[in-house]
Design a protein around this motif. Structure first.
Motif, PDB file in Angstrom:
ATOM      1  N   ALA A  85      14.158  11.557  19.417  1.00  0.00           N
ATOM      2  CA  ALA A  85      15.470  11.179  18.877  1.00  0.00           C
ATOM      3  C   ALA A  85      15.441   9.742  18.350  1.00  0.00           C
ATOM      4  N   TRP A  86      14.769   8.849  19.087  1.00  0.00           N
ATOM      5  CA  TRP A  86      14.628   7.477  18.608  1.00  0.00           C
ATOM      6  C   TRP A  86      13.847   7.445  17.303  1.00  0.00           C
ATOM      7  N   LEU A  87      12.809   8.276  17.189  1.00  0.00           N
ATOM      8  CA  LEU A  87      12.036   8.310  15.945  1.00  0.00           C
ATOM      9  C   LEU A  87      12.865   8.848  14.786  1.00  0.00           C
ATOM     10  N   GLY A  99      14.866   5.437   5.734  1.00  0.00           N
ATOM     11  CA  GLY A  99      15.335   6.145   4.544  1.00  0.00           C
ATOM     12  C   GLY A  99      16.555   5.471   3.930  1.00  0.00           C
ATOM     13  N   GLY A 100      17.466   5.007   4.786  1.00  0.00           N
ATOM     14  CA  GLY A 100      18.640   4.291   4.285  1.00  0.00           C
ATOM     15  C   GLY A 100      18.264   3.006   3.583  1.00  0.00           C
ATOM     16  N   GLY A 101      17.267   2.310   4.105  1.00  0.00           N
ATOM     17  CA  GLY A 101      16.799   1.085   3.458  1.00  0.00           C
ATOM     18  C   GLY A 101      16.229   1.351   2.084  1.00  0.00           C
ATOM     19  N   THR A 118      13.845  -3.125   8.523  1.00  0.00           N
ATOM     20  CA  THR A 118      13.394  -3.849   9.709  1.00  0.00           C
ATOM     21  C   THR A 118      13.911  -3.191  10.985  1.00  0.00           C
ATOM     22  N   THR A 119      15.168  -2.791  10.962  1.00  0.00           N
ATOM     23  CA  THR A 119      15.738  -2.122  12.130  1.00  0.00           C
ATOM     24  C   THR A 119      15.028  -0.798  12.386  1.00  0.00           C
ATOM     25  N   GLY A 120      14.660  -0.086  11.338  1.00  0.00           N
ATOM     26  CA  GLY A 120      13.916   1.164  11.500  1.00  0.00           C
ATOM     27  C   GLY A 120      12.548   0.940  12.115  1.00  0.00           C
ATOM     28  N   VAL A 121      11.860  -0.104  11.686  1.00  0.00           N
ATOM     29  CA  VAL A 121      10.547  -0.428  12.248  1.00  0.00           C
ATOM     30  C   VAL A 121      10.688  -0.784  13.731  1.00  0.00           C
ATOM     31  N   LEU A 122      11.655  -1.647  14.044  1.00  0.00           N
ATOM     32  CA  LEU A 122      11.868  -2.028  15.439  1.00  0.00           C
ATOM     33  C   LEU A 122      12.243  -0.826  16.297  1.00  0.00           C
ATOM     34  N   CYS A 123      13.035   0.059  15.742  1.00  0.00           N
ATOM     35  CA  CYS A 123      13.459   1.255  16.477  1.00  0.00           C
ATOM     36  C   CYS A 123      12.250   2.151  16.789  1.00  0.00           C
ATOM     37  N   SER A 124      11.351   2.302  15.830  1.00  0.00           N
ATOM     38  CA  SER A 124      10.179   3.152  16.077  1.00  0.00           C
ATOM     39  C   SER A 124       9.266   2.530  17.131  1.00  0.00           C
ATOM     40  N   LEU A 125       9.091   1.221  17.077  1.00  0.00           N
ATOM     41  CA  LEU A 125       8.263   0.561  18.096  1.00  0.00           C
ATOM     42  C   LEU A 125       8.926   0.613  19.468  1.00  0.00           C
TER      43      LEU A 125
END
Length: 136
Positions: A44-46, A54-56, A80-87
């Motif tokens: 779900a986080w991914l 995708g929004g970016g 950036t938020t997407g990258v941080l979220c995946s990590l």
């Protein structure tokens, strides 16, 4: 905690991302349903990370008339938020798995609140852009 000690702890945590069998050496095996629930949360986080990324890209590609600074700023905030979220997803998965194996309380995090604030700020910025028009 010294700088070296902190770096060593971080390095070990990242190593566990790629060598999850080492997690099995800790504690006892939890009920498989809890491990599978942890995995579903990870996925779900991914999905959230992919939506942010995708929004970016969508902001950057589909709003060419938006002022450059706004377009790039909003796109980079989402990316950036997407990258941080995946990590954060993989880090959280490992931390929860280890806590379950050790019989400890599940780890808490400020990341969900931070993620919500960033998404809200970007949404408000987008609302302002829509209300004021986006032509430069």
């Amino acid at each position: 905690m010294t700088g070296f000690s902190a770096f060593s702890g971080f390095r070990r945590a990242v190593r566990l991302w790629f060598v999850p069998r080492e997690i099995r050496a800790e504690g006892t095996t939890p009920d498989y349903r809890f491990s599978l629930a942890n995995e579903r949360t990870f996925l779900a986080w991914l999905r959230t990370a992919l939506a942010l990324i995708g929004g970016g890209f969508a902001v950057d590609q589909f709003l060419p008339d938006l002022r450059w600074g706004w377009r790039v700023g909003l796109a980079l905030a989402l990316l950036t938020t997407g990258v941080l979220c995946s990590l954060r997803a993989v880090n959280h998965w490992v931390r929860v798995e280890r806590a379950m194996r050790r019989g400890e309380d599940l780890p808490v995090s400020r990341f969900p609140a931070l993620l919500a604030v960033v998404v809200a700020v970007v949404a408000v910025a987008m609302a302002v852009v829509v209300l004021l028009g986006w032509e430069g």
